[in-house]
Design a protein around this motif. Structure first.
Motif, PDB file in Angstrom:
ATOM      1  N   ALA A 170      49.736  18.288  76.091  1.00  0.00           N
ATOM      2  CA  ALA A 170      48.822  18.750  77.127  1.00  0.00           C
ATOM      3  C   ALA A 170      47.403  18.313  76.771  1.00  0.00           C
ATOM      4  N   VAL A 171      46.627  17.970  77.800  1.00  0.00           N
ATOM      5  CA  VAL A 171      45.265  17.499  77.560  1.00  0.00           C
ATOM      6  C   VAL A 171      44.461  18.550  76.802  1.00  0.00           C
ATOM      7  N   ASP A 172      44.627  19.818  77.144  1.00  0.00           N
ATOM      8  CA  ASP A 172      43.883  20.876  76.450  1.00  0.00           C
ATOM      9  C   ASP A 172      44.229  20.925  74.967  1.00  0.00           C
ATOM     10  N   ASP A 173      45.487  20.668  74.638  1.00  0.00           N
ATOM     11  CA  ASP A 173      45.894  20.656  73.233  1.00  0.00           C
ATOM     12  C   ASP A 173      45.271  19.463  72.506  1.00  0.00           C
ATOM     13  N   VAL A 174      45.210  18.330  73.193  1.00  0.00           N
ATOM     14  CA  VAL A 174      44.569  17.156  72.595  1.00  0.00           C
ATOM     15  C   VAL A 174      43.088  17.424  72.370  1.00  0.00           C
ATOM     16  N   ARG A 175      42.420  18.029  73.368  1.00  0.00           N
ATOM     17  CA  ARG A 175      40.998  18.338  73.217  1.00  0.00           C
ATOM     18  C   ARG A 175      40.760  19.264  72.030  1.00  0.00           C
ATOM     19  N   ALA A 176      41.644  20.232  71.826  1.00  0.00           N
ATOM     20  CA  ALA A 176      41.507  21.133  70.684  1.00  0.00           C
ATOM     21  C   ALA A 176      41.650  20.370  69.365  1.00  0.00           C
ATOM     22  N   ALA A 177      42.590  19.439  69.314  1.00  0.00           N
ATOM     23  CA  ALA A 177      42.765  18.626  68.108  1.00  0.00           C
ATOM     24  C   ALA A 177      41.555  17.729  67.866  1.00  0.00           C
ATOM     25  N   MET A 178      40.988  17.186  68.940  1.00  0.00           N
ATOM     26  CA  MET A 178      39.778  16.373  68.807  1.00  0.00           C
ATOM     27  C   MET A 178      38.606  17.219  68.334  1.00  0.00           C
ATOM     28  N   ASP A 179      38.461  18.417  68.874  1.00  0.00           N
ATOM     29  CA  ASP A 179      37.384  19.322  68.447  1.00  0.00           C
ATOM     30  C   ASP A 179      37.452  19.588  66.944  1.00  0.00           C
ATOM     31  N   ALA A 180      38.672  19.665  66.431  1.00  0.00           N
ATOM     32  CA  ALA A 180      38.878  20.025  65.025  1.00  0.00           C
ATOM     33  C   ALA A 180      38.823  18.822  64.086  1.00  0.00           C
ATOM     34  N   GLU A 181      38.619  17.594  64.626  1.00  0.00           N
ATOM     35  CA  GLU A 181      38.738  16.356  63.823  1.00  0.00           C
ATOM     36  C   GLU A 181      40.055  16.413  63.036  1.00  0.00           C
ATOM     37  N   THR A 182      41.135  16.158  63.718  1.00  0.00           N
ATOM     38  CA  THR A 182      42.472  16.337  63.150  1.00  0.00           C
ATOM     39  C   THR A 182      42.973  15.060  62.488  1.00  0.00           C
ATOM     40  N   TRP A 183      43.376  15.199  61.224  1.00  0.00           N
ATOM     41  CA  TRP A 183      43.973  14.101  60.459  1.00  0.00           C
ATOM     42  C   TRP A 183      45.480  14.349  60.374  1.00  0.00           C
ATOM     43  N   TYR A 184      46.246  13.486  61.022  1.00  0.00           N
ATOM     44  CA  TYR A 184      47.698  13.601  61.008  1.00  0.00           C
ATOM     45  C   TYR A 184      48.270  12.735  59.893  1.00  0.00           C
ATOM     46  N   THR A 185      49.155  13.307  59.094  1.00  0.00           N
ATOM     47  CA  THR A 185      49.947  12.472  58.191  1.00  0.00           C
ATOM     48  C   THR A 185      50.887  11.613  59.034  1.00  0.00           C
ATOM     49  N   ALA A 186      51.577  10.690  58.396  1.00  0.00           N
ATOM     50  CA  ALA A 186      52.509   9.841  59.133  1.00  0.00           C
ATOM     51  C   ALA A 186      53.541  10.694  59.869  1.00  0.00           C
ATOM     52  N   GLU A 187      54.099  11.655  59.168  1.00  0.00           N
ATOM     53  CA  GLU A 187      55.135  12.496  59.773  1.00  0.00           C
ATOM     54  C   GLU A 187      54.565  13.371  60.887  1.00  0.00           C
ATOM     55  N   GLU A 188      53.364  13.896  60.687  1.00  0.00           N
ATOM     56  CA  GLU A 188      52.731  14.728  61.711  1.00  0.00           C
ATOM     57  C   GLU A 188      52.384  13.926  62.953  1.00  0.00           C
ATOM     58  N   ALA A 189      51.958  12.686  62.771  1.00  0.00           N
ATOM     59  CA  ALA A 189      51.626  11.829  63.915  1.00  0.00           C
ATOM     60  C   ALA A 189      52.872  11.550  64.756  1.00  0.00           C
ATOM     61  N   VAL A 190      54.003  11.357  64.091  1.00  0.00           N
ATOM     62  CA  VAL A 190      55.260  11.157  64.816  1.00  0.00           C
ATOM     63  C   VAL A 190      55.650  12.440  65.544  1.00  0.00           C
ATOM     64  N   ALA A 191      55.540  13.573  64.872  1.00  0.00           N
ATOM     65  CA  ALA A 191      55.902  14.847  65.485  1.00  0.00           C
ATOM     66  C   ALA A 191      55.030  15.160  66.695  1.00  0.00           C
ATOM     67  N   ALA A 192      53.763  14.734  66.660  1.00  0.00           N
ATOM     68  CA  ALA A 192      52.844  14.969  67.775  1.00  0.00           C
ATOM     69  C   ALA A 192      53.075  14.002  68.930  1.00  0.00           C
ATOM     70  N   GLY A 193      53.860  12.936  68.689  1.00  0.00           N
ATOM     71  CA  GLY A 193      54.118  11.949  69.724  1.00  0.00           C
ATOM     72  C   GLY A 193      53.079  10.850  69.796  1.00  0.00           C
ATOM     73  N   LEU A 194      52.108  10.873  68.908  1.00  0.00           N
ATOM     74  CA  LEU A 194      51.063   9.844  68.911  1.00  0.00           C
ATOM     75  C   LEU A 194      51.574   8.533  68.318  1.00  0.00           C
ATOM     76  N   VAL A 195      52.576   8.627  67.481  1.00  0.00           N
ATOM     77  CA  VAL A 195      53.198   7.465  66.830  1.00  0.00           C
ATOM     78  C   VAL A 195      54.695   7.564  67.056  1.00  0.00           C
ATOM     79  N   ASP A 196      55.347   6.427  67.224  1.00  0.00           N
ATOM     80  CA  ASP A 196      56.775   6.424  67.542  1.00  0.00           C
ATOM     81  C   ASP A 196      57.673   6.592  66.326  1.00  0.00           C
ATOM     82  N   ARG A 197      57.248   6.082  65.171  1.00  0.00           N
ATOM     83  CA  ARG A 197      58.126   6.142  64.001  1.00  0.00           C
ATOM     84  C   ARG A 197      57.334   5.829  62.735  1.00  0.00           C
ATOM     85  N   VAL A 198      57.895   6.247  61.610  1.00  0.00           N
ATOM     86  CA  VAL A 198      57.379   5.856  60.303  1.00  0.00           C
ATOM     87  C   VAL A 198      58.068   4.559  59.909  1.00  0.00           C
ATOM     88  N   ALA A 199      57.292   3.586  59.473  1.00  0.00           N
ATOM     89  CA  ALA A 199      57.844   2.285  59.111  1.00  0.00           C
ATOM     90  C   ALA A 199      58.779   2.420  57.908  1.00  0.00           C
TER      91      ALA A 199
END
Length: 252
Positions: A170-199
């Motif tokens: 949801a856009v509101d969830d993304v805005r909250a993550a942007m507000d917080a300066e969110t650093w996703y690990t590889a696994e977290e980025a995949v879980a969030a849907g921002l990345v498709d897979r870990v190489a």
């Protein structure tokens, strides 16, 4: 005092593991092309000359010359100019090639914007993916500063929409993550849907100096016997000179 983007460029200009000579490396093998974004993202070649960085001015024509096949867009970047990143995004969308983004280390800030334009995104084990609100600096009266704040809000909304489209969040969830300066690990980025897979089998490349960011992961300190006090003092003096030069360039 230079802003955080200036600090980001200055603190990474002389990294020993940056690609030599050309800031953009493209090679074709059959129907595949590899383009490396292994630097900060800037708008033009003049800025790249003085401050370092991959310039949209040079990279966009290179992307637009590709009409078919597969593009391997390899990213290890601390971010940079969001408008330059958007120009690169549009070139990626317009090419007739299939574009696969490979985050080989860091994709932070504007570098993640570029990744959203790819058809597929994968990240190396140990890599990081960071989203945050847009930065700028402004000089002027209250009307000028209010207009600048309104522009930043529009930029943040546009970025949030891009991340939401890629991830399904949801856009509101993304805005909250942007507000917080969110650093996703590889696994977290995949879980969030921002990345498709870990190489598979890939490990993250060398890290960047991310001290310009408020919540960047801390790099381990070197062992005491590996630190040369004289070299450290000389490095700090050179960095201060670069920051002062960049501040003068930004004001001019």
């Amino acid at each position: 005092m230079p802003n955080s983007l200036t600090k980001l460029l200055a603190s990474n200009k002389k990294r020993p593991d940056r690609l030599p000579q050309s800031r953009i490396v493209a090679s074709a093998a059959g129907d595949e092309t590899a383009i490396y974004i292994y630097d900060a993202i800037v708008s033009d070649e003049e800025t790249a000359y003085w401050c370092g960085g991959v310039s949209a001015e040079a990279l966009v024509p290179e992307i637009r010359s590709i009409k078919s096949g597969t593009v391997r867009l390899r990213i290890n970047s601390p971010g940079g100019d969001v408008f330059a990143a958007q120009a690169i995004c549009q070139a990626i969308r317009d090419t007739g090639a299939k574009v696969i983004a490979h985050i080989d280390g860091y994709a932070a800030s504007a570098a993640t914007v570029i990744a959203t334009a790819a058809d597929e995104v994968e990240i190396a084990d140990g890599g990081f993916y960071m989203i945050h609100n847009a930065w700028t600096w402004a000089i002027g009266n209250a009307n000028d500063l209010t207009a600048t704040a309104a522009l930043l809000s529009k930029i943040d909304g546009s970025l949030a929409a891009q991340y939401a489209k890629k991830s399904g969040m949801a856009v509101d969830d993304v805005r909250a993550a942007m507000d917080a300066e969110t650093w996703y690990t590889a696994e977290e980025a995949v879980a969030a849907g921002l990345v498709d897979r870990v190489a598979v089998g890939a490990k993250a490349e060398a890290s960047w100096n991310m001290s310009a960011y408020a919540r960047a992961p801390k790099a381990p300190d070197p062992a005491p016997d590996q630190v040369d006090p004289a070299a450290t003092a000389e490095h700090r003096a050179r960095q201060q000179q670069r920051i002062s030069m960049l501040a003068r360039l930004q004001v001019s």
